[in-house]
Design an enzyme around this catalytic site. Structure first.
Site, PDB file in Angstrom:
ATOM      1  N   ASP A  28      38.336  35.278  29.460  1.00 11.08           N
ATOM      2  CA  ASP A  28      39.745  35.366  29.339  1.00 11.08           C
ATOM      3  C   ASP A  28      39.970  35.206  27.989  1.00 11.08           C
ATOM      4  O   ASP A  28      39.529  34.506  27.055  1.00 11.08           O
ATOM      5  CB  ASP A  28      40.335  34.090  30.141  1.00 11.08           C
ATOM      6  CG  ASP A  28      41.772  34.126  30.381  1.00 11.08           C
ATOM      7  OD1 ASP A  28      42.435  34.479  31.531  1.00 11.08           O
ATOM      8  OD2 ASP A  28      42.726  34.178  29.273  1.00 11.08           O
ATOM      9  N   ILE A  29      40.916  36.330  27.629  1.00 14.71           N
ATOM     10  CA  ILE A  29      41.235  36.307  26.073  1.00 14.71           C
ATOM     11  C   ILE A  29      41.944  35.029  25.507  1.00 14.71           C
ATOM     12  O   ILE A  29      41.873  34.687  24.391  1.00 14.71           O
ATOM     13  CB  ILE A  29      42.215  37.650  26.136  1.00 14.71           C
ATOM     14  CG1 ILE A  29      42.166  38.246  24.712  1.00 14.71           C
ATOM     15  CG2 ILE A  29      43.654  37.192  26.385  1.00 14.71           C
ATOM     16  CD1 ILE A  29      42.973  39.591  24.391  1.00 14.71           C
ATOM     17  N   ASN A  82      46.051  32.946  41.080  1.00 13.39           N
ATOM     18  CA  ASN A  82      47.627  32.832  40.897  1.00 13.39           C
ATOM     19  C   ASN A  82      48.094  33.962  41.794  1.00 13.39           C
ATOM     20  O   ASN A  82      47.597  34.969  41.394  1.00 13.39           O
ATOM     21  CB  ASN A  82      48.006  32.744  39.644  1.00 13.39           C
ATOM     22  CG  ASN A  82      47.453  31.660  38.905  1.00 13.39           C
ATOM     23  OD1 ASN A  82      47.167  30.479  39.324  1.00 13.39           O
ATOM     24  ND2 ASN A  82      47.101  31.883  37.533  1.00 13.39           N
ATOM     25  N   GLY A  88      52.453  31.808  39.230  1.00 16.39           N
ATOM     26  CA  GLY A  88      51.796  31.859  37.649  1.00 16.39           C
ATOM     27  C   GLY A  88      50.991  33.277  37.535  1.00 16.39           C
ATOM     28  O   GLY A  88      50.357  33.345  36.640  1.00 16.39           O
ATOM     29  N   GLN A  89      51.110  34.233  38.475  1.00 13.67           N
ATOM     30  CA  GLN A  89      50.437  35.580  38.416  1.00 13.67           C
ATOM     31  C   GLN A  89      51.278  36.316  37.188  1.00 13.67           C
ATOM     32  O   GLN A  89      52.375  36.680  37.412  1.00 13.67           O
ATOM     33  CB  GLN A  89      50.448  36.159  39.504  1.00 13.67           C
ATOM     34  CG  GLN A  89      49.562  37.448  39.515  1.00 13.67           C
ATOM     35  CD  GLN A  89      49.408  38.118  40.774  1.00 13.67           C
ATOM     36  OE1 GLN A  89      49.748  37.817  41.883  1.00 13.67           O
ATOM     37  NE2 GLN A  89      48.396  39.176  40.781  1.00 13.67           N
ATOM     38  N   HIS A  95      42.427  38.737  40.693  1.00 13.28           N
ATOM     39  CA  HIS A  95      41.369  37.939  39.623  1.00 13.28           C
ATOM     40  C   HIS A  95      41.086  36.685  39.967  1.00 13.28           C
ATOM     41  O   HIS A  95      42.212  35.954  40.227  1.00 13.28           O
ATOM     42  CB  HIS A  95      41.878  38.219  38.171  1.00 13.28           C
ATOM     43  CG  HIS A  95      43.239  37.786  37.795  1.00 13.28           C
ATOM     44  ND1 HIS A  95      44.283  38.614  37.827  1.00 13.28           N
ATOM     45  CD2 HIS A  95      43.660  36.607  37.290  1.00 13.28           C
ATOM     46  CE1 HIS A  95      45.543  37.831  37.774  1.00 13.28           C
ATOM     47  NE2 HIS A  95      44.966  36.808  37.192  1.00 13.28           N
ATOM     48  N   HIS A  97      40.390  33.202  38.490  1.00 13.56           N
ATOM     49  CA  HIS A  97      39.864  32.431  37.180  1.00 13.56           C
ATOM     50  C   HIS A  97      38.515  31.560  37.567  1.00 13.56           C
ATOM     51  O   HIS A  97      38.534  30.680  38.507  1.00 13.56           O
ATOM     52  CB  HIS A  97      41.031  31.394  36.916  1.00 13.56           C
ATOM     53  CG  HIS A  97      42.363  32.253  36.523  1.00 13.56           C
ATOM     54  ND1 HIS A  97      42.635  32.375  34.966  1.00 13.56           N
ATOM     55  CD2 HIS A  97      43.245  32.574  37.039  1.00 13.56           C
ATOM     56  CE1 HIS A  97      43.882  33.182  34.956  1.00 13.56           C
ATOM     57  NE2 HIS A  97      44.149  33.274  36.095  1.00 13.56           N
TER      58      HIS A  97
HETATM   59  P1  5GP Z   1      47.299  35.286  35.738  1.00 12.96           P
HETATM   60  O1  5GP Z   1      48.256  34.443  34.858  1.00 12.96           O
HETATM   61  O2  5GP Z   1      47.868  36.728  36.088  1.00 12.96           O
HETATM   62  O3  5GP Z   1      46.742  34.523  36.756  1.00 12.96           O
HETATM   63  O4  5GP Z   1      46.037  35.466  34.643  1.00 12.96           O
HETATM   64  C1  5GP Z   1      45.968  36.602  33.814  1.00 12.96           C
HETATM   65  C2  5GP Z   1      45.050  35.969  32.710  1.00 12.96           C
HETATM   66  O5  5GP Z   1      44.414  37.178  32.279  1.00 12.96           O
HETATM   67  C3  5GP Z   1      45.545  35.071  31.684  1.00 12.96           C
HETATM   68  O6  5GP Z   1      44.581  34.101  31.638  1.00 12.96           O
HETATM   69  C4  5GP Z   1      45.234  36.044  30.557  1.00 12.96           C
HETATM   70  O7  5GP Z   1      44.805  35.355  29.345  1.00 12.96           O
HETATM   71  C5  5GP Z   1      44.328  36.886  30.647  1.00 12.96           C
HETATM   72  N1  5GP Z   1      44.517  38.354  30.145  1.00 12.96           N
HETATM   73  C6  5GP Z   1      45.626  38.866  29.971  1.00 12.96           C
HETATM   74  N2  5GP Z   1      45.471  40.166  29.056  1.00 12.96           N
HETATM   75  C7  5GP Z   1      44.255  39.998  28.978  1.00 12.96           C
HETATM   76  C8  5GP Z   1      43.229  41.012  27.969  1.00 12.96           C
HETATM   77  O8  5GP Z   1      43.640  42.024  27.704  1.00 12.96           O
HETATM   78  N3  5GP Z   1      41.837  40.715  28.196  1.00 12.96           N
HETATM   79  C9  5GP Z   1      41.287  39.709  28.586  1.00 12.96           C
HETATM   80  N4  5GP Z   1      40.086  39.401  28.459  1.00 12.96           N
HETATM   81  N5  5GP Z   1      42.073  38.659  29.307  1.00 12.96           N
HETATM   82  C10 5GP Z   1      43.589  38.954  29.409  1.00 12.96           C
END
Ligand code: 5GP
Ligand code: ZN
Length: 101
Positions: A28-29, A82, A88-89, A95, A97
């Site tokens: 995760d970034i 999420n 929180g998505q 995906h 986590h």
């Molecule tokens: P969500 O909030 O949709 O469950 O999680 C999305 C996750 O994707 C977040 O934790 C965010 O940091 C990660 N993320 C978003 N854009 C990128 C990206 O370009 N590269 C990587 N490695 N992670 C990303």
């Protein structure tokens, strides 16, 4: 193409830690734990609630198996989906986590 489809295709760089015919896993970034990976199916499915019983059961089991292997050295970990904006998505490509301590 969505951001995770671009990561899967390699158009956007990522730190991949696993890849097979069904899934990829990458860091995760913005990590929220010492280990923070995302396990992502190669098929573009927007939300976990779009998964179909009978059709995607193997995929979801496979994602958990990958997460268990990737987190094997951690003392404890959390697997989290999420779902929807209220849940929180932010990225609408399924995906999981994997957050480990
Ligand atoms: P969500 O909030 O949709 O469950 O999680 C999305 C996750 O994707 C977040 O934790 C965010 O940091 C990660 N993320 C978003 N854009 C990128 C990206 O370009 N590269 C990587 N490695 N992670 C990303
Ligand atoms: Zn996608």
């Amino acid at each position: 193409m969505c951001i995770f489809c671009k990561i899967i295709s390699g158009e956007i760089p990522s730190e991949k830690v696993h890849e097979d015919n069904l899934c990829v896993a990458f860091k995760d970034i913005h990590p929220k734990a010492p280990l923070h990976l995302l396990v992502v199916p190669k098929e573009h499915i927007p939300k976990v609630s779009d998964l179909r019983e009978g059709e995607h059961d193997h995929l979801i089991g496979h994602m958990v198996n990958i997460a268990n292997k990737l987190a094997t050295d951690m003392e404890g970990y959390r697997l989290q989906f999420n779902v929807g904006e209220k849940g929180g998505q932010e990225v609408f490509h399924v995906h999981m986590h994997v957050m480990g301590w």
